[in-house]
Scaffold this motif. Structure first.
Motif, PDB file in Angstrom:
ATOM      1  N   PRO A  64       8.131 106.433  90.785  1.00 47.47           N
ATOM      2  CA  PRO A  64       9.062 107.014  91.761  1.00 47.47           C
ATOM      3  C   PRO A  64       8.895 108.530  91.854  1.00 47.47           C
ATOM      4  CG  PRO A  64      10.199 105.459  90.323  1.00 47.47           C
ATOM      5  CD  PRO A  64       8.833 105.658  89.741  1.00 47.47           C
ATOM      6  N   GLY A  65       9.132 109.041  93.048  1.00 49.45           N
ATOM      7  CA  GLY A  65       8.995 110.470  93.295  1.00 49.45           C
ATOM      8  C   GLY A  65       7.691 110.853  93.945  1.00 49.45           C
ATOM      9  N   ALA A  66       6.752 109.926  94.027  1.00 54.46           N
ATOM     10  CA  ALA A  66       5.421 110.239  94.553  1.00 54.46           C
ATOM     11  C   ALA A  66       5.463 110.647  96.022  1.00 54.46           C
ATOM     12  CB  ALA A  66       4.492 109.050  94.370  1.00 54.46           C
ATOM     13  N   SER A  99       2.545  97.122  83.518  1.00 54.26           N
ATOM     14  CA  SER A  99       2.509  98.172  84.537  1.00 54.26           C
ATOM     15  C   SER A  99       3.547  98.019  85.641  1.00 54.26           C
ATOM     16  CB  SER A  99       1.120  98.220  85.189  1.00 54.26           C
ATOM     17  OG  SER A  99       0.841  97.003  85.867  1.00 54.26           O
ATOM     18  N   ALA A 100       4.082  96.825  85.860  1.00 52.98           N
ATOM     19  CA  ALA A 100       4.982  96.633  86.996  1.00 52.98           C
ATOM     20  C   ALA A 100       6.242  97.476  86.878  1.00 52.98           C
ATOM     21  CB  ALA A 100       5.342  95.154  87.135  1.00 52.98           C
ATOM     22  N   ALA A 101       6.842  97.486  85.693  1.00 52.45           N
ATOM     23  CA  ALA A 101       8.066  98.252  85.493  1.00 52.45           C
ATOM     24  C   ALA A 101       7.793  99.728  85.225  1.00 52.45           C
ATOM     25  CB  ALA A 101       8.872  97.659  84.331  1.00 52.45           C
ATOM     26  N   ARG A 102       6.541 100.078  84.928  1.00 50.48           N
ATOM     27  CA  ARG A 102       6.175 101.463  84.636  1.00 50.48           C
ATOM     28  C   ARG A 102       4.865 101.790  85.348  1.00 50.48           C
ATOM     29  NH1 ARG A 102       7.879  99.046  80.163  1.00 50.48           N
ATOM     30  NH2 ARG A 102       5.752  98.501  79.571  1.00 50.48           N
ATOM     31  N   PRO A 103       4.888 101.868  86.676  1.00 54.79           N
ATOM     32  CA  PRO A 103       3.653 102.153  87.409  1.00 54.79           C
ATOM     33  C   PRO A 103       3.154 103.555  87.120  1.00 54.79           C
ATOM     34  CG  PRO A 103       5.544 102.244  88.878  1.00 54.79           C
ATOM     35  CD  PRO A 103       6.045 101.730  87.570  1.00 54.79           C
ATOM     36  N   PRO A 104       1.882 103.814  87.351  1.00 56.44           N
ATOM     37  CA  PRO A 104       1.298 105.111  86.980  1.00 56.44           C
ATOM     38  C   PRO A 104       1.775 106.241  87.882  1.00 56.44           C
ATOM     39  CG  PRO A 104      -0.283 103.809  88.211  1.00 56.44           C
ATOM     40  CD  PRO A 104       0.889 102.915  87.959  1.00 56.44           C
ATOM     41  N   ASP A 120       7.416 104.115  93.993  1.00 54.99           N
ATOM     42  CA  ASP A 120       7.074 104.563  95.330  1.00 54.99           C
ATOM     43  C   ASP A 120       5.764 103.886  95.704  1.00 54.99           C
ATOM     44  OD1 ASP A 120       9.320 106.133  95.430  1.00 54.99           O
ATOM     45  OD2 ASP A 120       8.260 108.027  95.752  1.00 54.99           O
ATOM     46  N   VAL A 121       5.336 104.076  96.928  1.00 60.75           N
ATOM     47  CA  VAL A 121       4.113 103.441  97.413  1.00 60.75           C
ATOM     48  C   VAL A 121       3.230 104.486  98.079  1.00 60.75           C
ATOM     49  CG1 VAL A 121       3.187 101.856  99.169  1.00 60.75           C
ATOM     50  CG2 VAL A 121       5.083 101.125  97.708  1.00 60.75           C
ATOM     51  N   ILE A 122       1.945 104.452  97.769  1.00 61.40           N
ATOM     52  CA  ILE A 122       0.950 105.200  98.535  1.00 61.40           C
ATOM     53  C   ILE A 122       0.212 104.205  99.412  1.00 61.40           C
ATOM     54  CG2 ILE A 122      -1.113 106.647  98.466  1.00 61.40           C
ATOM     55  CD1 ILE A 122      -0.186 107.736  95.816  1.00 61.40           C
ATOM     56  N   GLU A 123       0.239 104.453 100.708  1.00 65.98           N
ATOM     57  CA  GLU A 123      -0.348 103.532 101.681  1.00 65.98           C
ATOM     58  C   GLU A 123      -1.620 104.123 102.273  1.00 65.98           C
ATOM     59  OE1 GLU A 123       1.979 101.342 104.997  1.00 65.98           O
ATOM     60  OE2 GLU A 123       0.877 102.957 106.019  1.00 65.98           O
ATOM     61  N   VAL A 124      -2.675 103.311 102.302  1.00 70.56           N
ATOM     62  CA  VAL A 124      -3.945 103.698 102.919  1.00 70.56           C
ATOM     63  C   VAL A 124      -4.471 102.498 103.697  1.00 70.56           C
ATOM     64  CG1 VAL A 124      -4.544 105.370 101.121  1.00 70.56           C
ATOM     65  CG2 VAL A 124      -5.291 103.006 100.894  1.00 70.56           C
TER      66      VAL A 124
END
Length: 223
Positions: free
Chosen positions: A145-147, A200-205, A105-109
């Motif tokens: 994902p799910g964020a 980290s690309a395949a398993r982002p925090p 997922d993406v957090i946008e700021v």
């Protein structure tokens, strides 16, 4: 024509990049193959915009140059270099877009707040995934994902009642982001603030690890 590249394979990384150097520059197919084979992301061909007109052909397009091409199939995660080149040859000049919600997922700021938060997070030694910046002045933090669905609850637990007041939002399933180095909306190229890495690309925090800092910096930036 193609070869298989496993996720987490440094040898695959070297092969992709050496192939790009032999061509003089990275072709679109090579870029797509890096995303699918190294990072484990699906990729879809996206529209381009020029002089306000969208390559999708719709005169009333609501998002010129900033959406997937409806008639173009996705290139799935795991596609080889040969498969990616063959798929992209069917849509020359398409932008590279990433479906959100499967691998991340993406957090946008806002980009200025994102840059300050990124520097703070790096100093704190917290785990980070890729971070991109759009020509519209937005920063995209790739998280697990799910964020997007959890964002209001997570922010509420941290004491933030209204995410919109922070100019911070989550992007989840059903949305797409334009990947570097493609143009978005005819406004310029998307670029990496923190490029993908094998660890980290395949398993982002998880979003909760970053969200406190992102929300705090976003709030200070709007104060």
């Amino acid at each position: 024509m193609g070869f298989t590249i496993g996720i987490g394979s440094s040898r695959g990384m070297r092969e992709l990049r050496s192939g790009a150097r032999r061509r003089g520059r990275a072709c679109e197919g090579t870029t797509v193959a890096e995303f699918t084979a190294l990072w484990g992301w699906d990729v879809v061909p996206g529209a381009r915009a020029a002089s306000g007109a969208c390559s999708c052909g719709r005169p009333d397009c609501p998002a010129p140059g900033a959406h997937p091409l409806d008639f173009a199939p996705r290139v799935p995660a795991g596609a080889t270099l040969g498969e990616a080149i063959e798929a992209w040859a069917q849509h020359p000049g398409a932008s590279v877009m990433l479906p959100v919600g499967r691998s991340f997922d993406v957090i946008e700021v806002a980009e200025p707040a994102g840059l300050r938060a990124l520097a703070r997070l790096e100093r704190m030694g917290l785990p980070l995934g890729p971070v991109a910046a759009t020509p519209q002045g937005r920063a995209h933090f790739f998280v697990a994902p799910g964020a997007a669905a959890e964002l209001p609850r997570l922010l509420y637990r941290m004491g933030w009642d209204d995410p919109s007041a922070l100019d911070l939002r989550g992007l989840g399933p059903g949305t797409h982001v334009t990947a570097p180095p493609s143009d978005r909306g005819g406004l310029g190229r998307v670029r990496w603030l923190r490029p993908p890495a094998l660890d980290s690309a395949a398993r982002p925090p998880a979003a909760r690890l970053l969200l406190g800092t992102l929300a705090y910096v976003a709030h200070r930036s709007r104060a």
